[in-house]
Design an enzyme around this catalytic site. Sequence first.
Site, short mmCIF file in Angstrom:
data_model
loop_
_atom_site.label_atom_id
_atom_site.label_comp_id
_atom_site.label_asym_id
_atom_site.label_seq_id
_atom_site.Cartn_x
_atom_site.Cartn_y
_atom_site.Cartn_z
N GLU A 1 0.32 -1.24 -0.21
CA GLU A 1 -0.09 0.12 -0.06
C GLU A 1 0.96 1.28 -0.59
O GLU A 1 1.65 1.01 0.56
CB GLU A 1 -0.49 0.03 1.22
N ASP B 1 -7.22 -4.53 8.71
CA ASP B 1 -7.51 -3.82 8.28
C ASP B 1 -7.15 -4.22 6.85
O ASP B 1 -6.70 -3.50 6.32
CB ASP B 1 -5.97 -3.46 8.33
#
Lengths: 349, 349
Positions: A64, A235
Amino acid sequence: MTAPSDRALVPFVSVAQMMALIGRIGLKPMLQGLAAEIEADFLRWERFDKTPRLASHSEIGVIELMPTSDGESYGFKYVNGHPGNTRQGLQTVTAFGLLADVATGYPILLSEMTLLTALRTAATSALAAKHLAPRDAQCMAIIGNGAQAEFQAMAFQTICGITRLRLYDIDPAAMRKCADNLRGQGLELTLCTSAEEAVQGAQIITTCTADKQYATILTDNMVGAGVHLNAVGGDCPGKTELHRDILLRSSIFVEYPPQTRIEGEIQALEPDHPVTEFWQVLAGRAAGRTDPAQITLFDSVGFAIEDFSALRYVLAQVRAGADCDLLDMLADPDDPRDLFGMLLRAKAV
Amino acid sequence: MTAPSDRALVPFVSVAQMMALIGRIGLKPMLQGLAAEIEADFLRWERFDKTPRLASHSEIGVIELMPTSDGESYGFKYVNGHPGNTRQGLQTVTAFGLLADVATGYPILLSEMTLLTALRTAATSALAAKHLAPRDAQCMAIIGNGAQAEFQAMAFQTICGITRLRLYDIDPAAMRKCADNLRGQGLELTLCTSAEEAVQGAQIITTCTADKQYATILTDNMVGAGVHLNAVGGDCPGKTELHRDILLRSSIFVEYPPQTRIEGEIQALEPDHPVTEFWQVLAGRAAGRTDPAQITLFDSVGFAIEDFSALRYVLAQVRAGADCDLLDMLADPDDPRDLFGMLLRAKAV
C-alpha cells in the site's frame, strides 16, 4: 565529478538510527510525543488532502501507498502486509516513509517506518481509548500477541493508565514472548488459555491478530456492557476480527470513513451504517462515550495522517540533531535545465 | 547492537552511481536497453495492475505516486512537477523509485529516478516514433529545450535514425545550452528563432515545454500532412501544448487512456474521442501509421509501467555488479514477531 549540492541530499533515518532515537528519547515519552503530534494533526483534519490508501493486493498479501498533505508538507508511507511472512522468518509488516516540501516537491526526509508504524499505531489506539474507554479503566486484554502487542501495552500504560494486562495468543510461544518482553515495565501480567478467559474483567479489549481472512476473534457473548474495543488487526478487505453482532451493539469510531468502509470491521455492515469520525470527538464536535454501559469500538485501520504526524515528529528530531545519513537521491545540476550537462561533466556521456 | 540482516538491507542507487552506470554502459546503449525493456513490458500489458497515478496538486506544482505490479514485482515512482522551481535553481522534476517483491512485500531496490526518468521518457517517445513516424524521418524539431530535450534528441538519433535537429526555446539560453550539449554527437543542429521556423521540414515534432498551464506551442497551421507529433510536455490537468484543432486532425496514440484523459493533450477533447493504446500497436492488435499523409500524435504523459521497466533494468545491472549502497531500511528481528525484543536487545527500551 562535483559533489552533490545540499538540496540533492535527503536525510535518511535508518532502522539502527530509529532504535537509537527511541533509546535516547525513551519509548514512553516518544509514544506520548507521537500521540500529541497525531492529536494536533487530527485537530486540523479538514486541512489535509485525504484519500483511501492505494492498495495492490495479491493472494498472499498487500502493498500500500498512503499519501497525504496539509498544503505545506506532503508525506507518504509504503507499507506491506503479508501474514505468511513469519513462516519464512520475515516481518508481516515493513514500512518506510517520506516527507516532501509541497512548495518545491523536493523530498526532505526518508525514514524507516517499520518501528515507527508500530509506535504510531499504538499511540493512535491509546489516544482514542483515552477519549472513549471507561474513565477508570485499568485492565486491558490483548488478543494476538505478535509484533504490535507490546507497543499497544506500553502506549495504554503510558497514555491511559492501564496497570493490568491479560494476554492471549493462539500460539503460546507468541504469548510468552510478549510477556517476557513486558516484564519489569510495571504491568501486572496474566497469561490466559483462551480469548474467553482473557476478556474476563477487562475494560478494554485490544485485538491485534494478523490473519488475512475473516476471523471471529471475539464473539458476541464475550463483550459485556461498558467495554471499549480497540480493533487493530482488521485492516484489509476480507480481514476482520469481530462478529458482526458486536458491531451492531457498539458505538463505532473510525479514522477516515471512506477507507474504513473498505478495510475495517465495518466492511461487515451496510455502507450507510452510522459511524463517528474520531477527530470530531477530539475537536468537541461529536460525542465520545456518553454512557457507562455503552460499548465503544475504535475500528482502527491506520490512516495516512498518523504517518504524516510520525514523520514530522522524526523530522523535528533530525533538525534538532538526531543522527541520520544523507542520501544522494536527487539529481541537482547547477543549472536546473541542464541535467544532460551534468552527465557530460561527469563524463557519463 | 547486532548488524541488520541481509533482508533488511535494500540496494540503493544514488545519483552519482546512476551517472557512473550511464557512463559505463554508454547513454545510447542504455537508451536502447531501456526501450527494449519497455517494449517487452508493453507486450505483456494485460498482466499489469494499472491505475492512473495518484496526484497531489497545489497551485504551483504536483507530487505524484505511480505504482504498478506484474504480479511478481511491484514498483512505484515518486515524482514532482514544479515549473517554477528553475527560478530558485531547482529541478522542475525530481524522482526516485522503488521495486518490491510481491511475494513478501519486501523492497528490493531504491533508486534515484530524476536521471532515469529523463532516459525512460526519451526511450518511450522514440519507441513510439519508431512505430508511428514516417519511415524515412531524418529531421526532428524540438520545441522546449529544457532538461528533457537532449535525452529526446539522443533517443531519436539512436532508436529512430534522426540525423537533423531543429531547436527552439522561448529562452535563447536554454536553446544554446541544448545545442552546446549536443555538439559532437553526430547530429546536424539548426537553432531557430520561432516555433514556426523550427517545424519547417521536420517529419517529427517533439514538444517538451514545462509551463503548468494551457499553452499553444503548436497552432493548427504549423502541422502539415504526414508529420508525427511527440507531445511530451502536456502531462497535468490544465497543462497542454497543442491547439485542439491539431488533435482533431490526428490519429492519437496514448499509454493508458484513463490517465491520459486526465492529464494529456486529449483532456481538450470529448471523453469518448477515439484513441489507440500504443501497446496494441506493438502487439499487432491495432494499426499504427497507415497513410503517409496521416498525422500521428503520441500523447505521452508517462506511465507507471515505463518506470517499472526502467527500475527492472537497473536492478538487473545491480545484480550484475553495478555499484550501489545498502540501506538499513527494514527492521528485521531474528524472530519476526519480536519487533519489541529487537528494541530491548538494542537497549532502546
